[in-house]
Design a protein around this motif. Structure first.
Motif, PDB file in Angstrom:
ATOM      1  N   ASN A 107       0.805  -1.071   0.102  1.00  0.00           N
ATOM      2  CA  ASN A 107       0.067  -0.075  -0.128  1.00  0.00           C
ATOM      3  C   ASN A 107       0.874   1.238  -0.052  1.00  0.00           C
ATOM      4  O   ASN A 107       1.371   1.657   1.133  1.00  0.00           O
ATOM      5  CB  ASN A 107      -0.836   0.006   1.088  1.00  0.00           C
ATOM      6  CG  ASN A 107      -1.944  -1.076   1.199  1.00  0.00           C
ATOM      7  OD1 ASN A 107      -2.537  -1.264   0.165  1.00  0.00           O
ATOM      8  ND2 ASN A 107      -2.374  -1.525   2.313  1.00  0.00           N
ATOM      9  N   VAL A 108       1.186   1.716  -1.080  1.00  0.00           N
ATOM     10  CA  VAL A 108       2.136   2.874  -1.396  1.00  0.00           C
ATOM     11  C   VAL A 108       1.485   4.142  -2.092  1.00  0.00           C
ATOM     12  O   VAL A 108       0.844   3.627  -3.193  1.00  0.00           O
ATOM     13  CB  VAL A 108       3.307   2.371  -1.888  1.00  0.00           C
ATOM     14  CG1 VAL A 108       4.290   1.654  -0.824  1.00  0.00           C
ATOM     15  CG2 VAL A 108       3.244   1.535  -2.909  1.00  0.00           C
TER      16      VAL A 108
ATOM     17  N   ILE B 113      -0.489   6.590   6.813  1.00  0.00           N
ATOM     18  CA  ILE B 113       0.891   7.356   7.714  1.00  0.00           C
ATOM     19  C   ILE B 113       1.748   7.775   6.522  1.00  0.00           C
ATOM     20  O   ILE B 113       1.952   7.040   5.454  1.00  0.00           O
ATOM     21  CB  ILE B 113       1.566   6.433   8.306  1.00  0.00           C
ATOM     22  CG1 ILE B 113       2.561   6.873   9.281  1.00  0.00           C
ATOM     23  CG2 ILE B 113       2.132   5.243   7.630  1.00  0.00           C
ATOM     24  CD1 ILE B 113       3.245   6.301  10.220  1.00  0.00           C
ATOM     25  N   SER B 114       2.072   9.140   6.676  1.00  0.00           N
ATOM     26  CA  SER B 114       2.871   9.623   5.671  1.00  0.00           C
ATOM     27  C   SER B 114       4.309   9.912   6.090  1.00  0.00           C
ATOM     28  O   SER B 114       4.528  10.045   7.429  1.00  0.00           O
ATOM     29  CB  SER B 114       2.366  11.059   5.235  1.00  0.00           C
ATOM     30  OG  SER B 114       2.513  11.834   6.444  1.00  0.00           O
ATOM     31  N   SER B 115       5.351  10.059   5.359  1.00  0.00           N
ATOM     32  CA  SER B 115       6.471  10.204   5.442  1.00  0.00           C
ATOM     33  C   SER B 115       6.855  11.409   4.752  1.00  0.00           C
ATOM     34  O   SER B 115       6.630  11.608   3.666  1.00  0.00           O
ATOM     35  CB  SER B 115       7.816   9.267   5.206  1.00  0.00           C
ATOM     36  OG  SER B 115       7.458   8.721   3.995  1.00  0.00           O
ATOM     37  N   GLU B 116       7.621  12.523   5.601  1.00  0.00           N
ATOM     38  CA  GLU B 116       7.717  13.703   5.040  1.00  0.00           C
ATOM     39  C   GLU B 116       9.054  14.154   4.368  1.00  0.00           C
ATOM     40  O   GLU B 116       9.823  14.384   5.149  1.00  0.00           O
ATOM     41  CB  GLU B 116       7.199  14.795   6.120  1.00  0.00           C
ATOM     42  CG  GLU B 116       7.208  16.243   5.708  1.00  0.00           C
ATOM     43  CD  GLU B 116       7.066  16.980   6.818  1.00  0.00           C
ATOM     44  OE1 GLU B 116       7.168  18.472   6.576  1.00  0.00           O
ATOM     45  OE2 GLU B 116       7.118  16.677   7.958  1.00  0.00           O
ATOM     46  N   GLU B 117       9.206  14.315   3.193  1.00  0.00           N
ATOM     47  CA  GLU B 117      10.297  14.595   2.306  1.00  0.00           C
ATOM     48  C   GLU B 117      11.650  13.745   3.078  1.00  0.00           C
ATOM     49  O   GLU B 117      12.496  14.467   3.109  1.00  0.00           O
ATOM     50  CB  GLU B 117      10.516  16.121   2.500  1.00  0.00           C
ATOM     51  CG  GLU B 117       9.353  16.635   1.941  1.00  0.00           C
ATOM     52  CD  GLU B 117       9.730  18.250   1.932  1.00  0.00           C
ATOM     53  OE1 GLU B 117      10.897  18.642   1.581  1.00  0.00           O
ATOM     54  OE2 GLU B 117       8.786  19.026   1.970  1.00  0.00           O
TER      55      GLU B 117
ATOM     56  N   PHE C 125      10.792  -0.124   3.021  1.00  0.00           N
ATOM     57  CA  PHE C 125       9.822  -0.310   4.227  1.00  0.00           C
ATOM     58  C   PHE C 125      10.623  -0.265   5.620  1.00  0.00           C
ATOM     59  O   PHE C 125      10.267   0.472   6.447  1.00  0.00           O
ATOM     60  CB  PHE C 125       8.733  -1.353   4.092  1.00  0.00           C
ATOM     61  CG  PHE C 125       7.501  -0.780   3.174  1.00  0.00           C
ATOM     62  CD1 PHE C 125       6.663  -0.158   3.622  1.00  0.00           C
ATOM     63  CD2 PHE C 125       7.596  -1.328   1.883  1.00  0.00           C
ATOM     64  CE1 PHE C 125       5.383   0.344   2.875  1.00  0.00           C
ATOM     65  CE2 PHE C 125       6.157  -0.935   1.138  1.00  0.00           C
ATOM     66  CZ  PHE C 125       5.399  -0.113   1.787  1.00  0.00           C
ATOM     67  N   ARG C 126      11.670  -0.962   5.475  1.00  0.00           N
ATOM     68  CA  ARG C 126      12.480  -0.982   6.691  1.00  0.00           C
ATOM     69  C   ARG C 126      12.936   0.436   6.906  1.00  0.00           C
ATOM     70  O   ARG C 126      12.962   0.800   8.078  1.00  0.00           O
ATOM     71  CB  ARG C 126      13.624  -1.927   6.516  1.00  0.00           C
ATOM     72  CG  ARG C 126      13.126  -3.529   6.622  1.00  0.00           C
ATOM     73  CD  ARG C 126      14.394  -4.461   6.776  1.00  0.00           C
ATOM     74  NE  ARG C 126      15.364  -4.072   5.459  1.00  0.00           N
ATOM     75  CZ  ARG C 126      15.242  -5.091   4.294  1.00  0.00           C
ATOM     76  NH1 ARG C 126      14.361  -5.754   4.091  1.00  0.00           N
ATOM     77  NH2 ARG C 126      16.370  -4.879   3.332  1.00  0.00           N
ATOM     78  N   VAL C 127      13.544   0.883   6.014  1.00  0.00           N
ATOM     79  CA  VAL C 127      14.084   2.366   6.261  1.00  0.00           C
ATOM     80  C   VAL C 127      12.950   3.349   6.647  1.00  0.00           C
ATOM     81  O   VAL C 127      13.171   4.133   7.757  1.00  0.00           O
ATOM     82  CB  VAL C 127      14.658   2.842   4.936  1.00  0.00           C
ATOM     83  CG1 VAL C 127      15.105   4.336   5.073  1.00  0.00           C
ATOM     84  CG2 VAL C 127      16.194   2.084   4.799  1.00  0.00           C
ATOM     85  N   MET C 128      11.859   3.342   5.940  1.00  0.00           N
ATOM     86  CA  MET C 128      10.701   4.228   6.347  1.00  0.00           C
ATOM     87  C   MET C 128      10.192   3.957   7.695  1.00  0.00           C
ATOM     88  O   MET C 128      10.083   4.992   8.227  1.00  0.00           O
ATOM     89  CB  MET C 128       9.578   3.969   5.298  1.00  0.00           C
ATOM     90  CG  MET C 128       9.880   4.660   4.097  1.00  0.00           C
ATOM     91  SD  MET C 128      10.539   6.498   4.153  1.00  0.00           S
ATOM     92  CE  MET C 128      10.998   6.848   2.520  1.00  0.00           C
ATOM     93  N   GLU C 129      10.096   2.771   7.937  1.00  0.00           N
ATOM     94  CA  GLU C 129       9.647   2.378   9.478  1.00  0.00           C
ATOM     95  C   GLU C 129      10.798   2.902  10.551  1.00  0.00           C
ATOM     96  O   GLU C 129      10.393   3.407  11.526  1.00  0.00           O
ATOM     97  CB  GLU C 129       9.420   0.911   9.628  1.00  0.00           C
ATOM     98  CG  GLU C 129       8.282   0.281   8.921  1.00  0.00           C
ATOM     99  CD  GLU C 129       7.719  -1.079   9.099  1.00  0.00           C
ATOM    100  OE1 GLU C 129       6.864  -1.257   8.757  1.00  0.00           O
ATOM    101  OE2 GLU C 129       8.942  -1.645   9.388  1.00  0.00           O
ATOM    102  N   LYS C 130      12.034   2.960  10.223  1.00  0.00           N
ATOM    103  CA  LYS C 130      12.987   3.225  11.054  1.00  0.00           C
ATOM    104  C   LYS C 130      12.803   4.590  11.325  1.00  0.00           C
ATOM    105  O   LYS C 130      12.920   5.317  12.408  1.00  0.00           O
ATOM    106  CB  LYS C 130      14.377   3.001  10.697  1.00  0.00           C
ATOM    107  CG  LYS C 130      15.638   3.251  11.620  1.00  0.00           C
ATOM    108  CD  LYS C 130      16.832   2.793  11.021  1.00  0.00           C
ATOM    109  CE  LYS C 130      17.936   3.249  12.245  1.00  0.00           C
ATOM    110  NZ  LYS C 130      19.429   2.621  11.691  1.00  0.00           N
ATOM    111  N   LEU C 131      12.708   5.425  10.266  1.00  0.00           N
ATOM    112  CA  LEU C 131      12.633   6.887  10.143  1.00  0.00           C
ATOM    113  C   LEU C 131      11.260   7.484  10.820  1.00  0.00           C
ATOM    114  O   LEU C 131      11.437   8.497  11.445  1.00  0.00           O
ATOM    115  CB  LEU C 131      12.685   7.605   8.673  1.00  0.00           C
ATOM    116  CG  LEU C 131      13.846   7.375   8.014  1.00  0.00           C
ATOM    117  CD1 LEU C 131      13.677   7.707   6.534  1.00  0.00           C
ATOM    118  CD2 LEU C 131      15.018   8.138   8.675  1.00  0.00           C
TER     119      LEU C 131
ATOM    120  N   ILE D 115       4.579   0.634   9.964  1.00  0.00           N
ATOM    121  CA  ILE D 115       3.428   0.972   9.111  1.00  0.00           C
ATOM    122  C   ILE D 115       2.453   0.125   8.979  1.00  0.00           C
ATOM    123  O   ILE D 115       1.188   0.499   8.972  1.00  0.00           O
ATOM    124  CB  ILE D 115       4.316   1.020   7.775  1.00  0.00           C
ATOM    125  CG1 ILE D 115       5.167   2.039   7.680  1.00  0.00           C
ATOM    126  CG2 ILE D 115       2.915   1.549   6.511  1.00  0.00           C
ATOM    127  CD1 ILE D 115       5.844   2.305   6.475  1.00  0.00           C
ATOM    128  N   GLY D 116       2.637  -1.259   9.042  1.00  0.00           N
ATOM    129  CA  GLY D 116       1.475  -2.268   8.968  1.00  0.00           C
ATOM    130  C   GLY D 116       0.685  -2.083   7.713  1.00  0.00           C
ATOM    131  O   GLY D 116       1.114  -1.972   6.680  1.00  0.00           O
TER     132      GLY D 116
END
Length: 384
Positions: free
Chosen positions: A133-134, A159-163, A201-207, A212-213
């Motif tokens: 889901n991206v 859930i969003s990741s900002e820049e 996804f591993r990096v985004m979840e760490k950031l 994210i699930g």
């Protein structure tokens, strides 16, 4: 937004006799936000008088003066101040400009080659993999992406990741070399795709600091138009939202503020170069929207200001998410739990306002070098 606490810390630092340029810069920002513009300008002018003109803090100070002059309606003063800022940054721009230009030429070659069949073939290449889901929120800096991201991020299923420039800082350097970009994308193996999908996804979840699930992950990066083919090669299921705003307001807003130098912001050192970068990014999008097989939509900033709910509904429909009233209460999250790192964090926390609409009319003379470049996009996006 903890202004009183910040001001107390400034006072404590001054009591200890701390002389540090950034301290004065933050003090001036606080004075501006405390509705003390004249004191802020005095602090900033004192600061630039102590520093070399190429010093980054001096450039930031001139950018702050430009912001204050603009808010006061002193548009000539704002243009003069931002000119000091940009000329100060010019001395450190060459390395960013060279590398950015080289990458831009390769992306131009890629867009000249891409066809709809390529995206369909890339979709088929990930059929056996777990679907993600991206979504991507792009467009161009200062086009309303931060407002839209905060609205969508209030949805419980997103859930969003900002820049977080993961693609630019990692994937592009890892994948792309001297080989033409189109050839490189086509040569990616199933193993490489699985690695990149998992690593993302591993990096985004760490950031993000959390899992994210099953939620939709929205990657907000306003400067990502030219990298959309790379994103769709790794995640062909990506849903795309493009923020649109009057090109003249976009170019003015990018030019009329200080931004730390990078491969994107180095293009904002003159009105003309800002317009050319806008044209390159939006031409890329106009090419893509004719051939993308997956869901996409455009959200106009001006329409969001006029009717936020309708635009939010349209964006959620593209994302395949149901309507939820929580998105209209996004400012409550900003005040209580959400930290915004975009340069527009101050503005997005305010109620939706109209004072930025057609702002370019205050700077028509300044924008003259950009008008011819922007005209095709003014017409295409309906701002004539």
């Amino acid at each position: 937004h903890r202004l009183d606490e910040a001001w107390n810390l400034i006072e404590q630092a001054e009591e200890f006799g701390i002389e540090f340029p950034t301290l004065w810069l933050v003090k001036a920002r606080l004075q501006r936000r405390r509705k003390e513009p004249q004191q802020a300008v005095a602090t900033l002018q004192s600061l630039v008088g102590r520093l070399e003109k190429h010093d980054e803090v001096a450039c930031e100070a001139w950018g702050e003066i430009a912001l204050i002059r603009d808010q006061e309606g002193d548009y000539e003063g704002a243009a003069e101040a931002i000119d000091h800022c940009k000329r100060g940054q010019q001395g450190r721009a060459a390395i960013f400009d060279q590398r950015g230009s080289a990458a831009h030429r390769k992306f131009q070659e890629l867009f000249a080659t891409l066809r709809r069949e390529d995206f369909v073939r890339w979709q088929n290449a990930t059929q056996g993999m777990n679907q993600a889901n991206v979504a991507l929120l792009a467009g161009f800096p200062r086009s309303g992406t931060t407002l839209l991201e905060q609205v969508l991020d209030a949805h419980p299923q997103l859930i969003s990741s900002e820049e977080r420039d993961y693609l630019g800082n990692n994937v592009i350097q890892r994948i792309f070399g001297r080989t033409p970009y189109y050839e490189t994308l086509n040569k990616l193996t199933a193993g490489q795709l699985r690695f990149e999908r998992g690593a993302y996804f591993r990096v985004m979840e760490k950031l993000l600091g959390e899992k994210i699930g099953p939620r939709m992950h929205l990657d907000k990066n306003p400067g990502y138009n030219q990298t959309i083919p790379l994103i769709l090669r790794i995640f062909p299921e990506t849903r795309v939202i493009i923020a649109i705003r009057d090109p003249r307001d976009v170019v003015l807003s990018c030019y009329l503020r200080h931004l730390p130098l990078n491969f994107m912001s180095v293009q904002f050192l003159s009105v003309e170069s800002t317009a050319r970068r806008y044209a390159a990014d939006m031409e890329a999008w106009l090419t893509l929207r004719k051939i993308l097989p997956g869901p996409w939509c455009e959200i106009r900033y001006e329409d969001s200001v006029a009717d936020l709910e309708t635009q939010a509904r349209g964006a959620l429909s593209t994302l395949g998410l149901p309507w939820d009233e929580a998105v209209l209460d996004y400012r409550q999250r900003l005040q209580k739990e959400k930290r915004v790192t975009s340069p527009t964090y101050e503005a997005v926390a305010q109620p939706v306002y109209t004072r930025s609409l057609a702002r370019w009319r205050n700077y028509e003379k300044l924008l003259e070098p950009a008008q011819e470049i922007l005209q095709p996009f003014i017409k295409e996006f309906g701002y004539g």
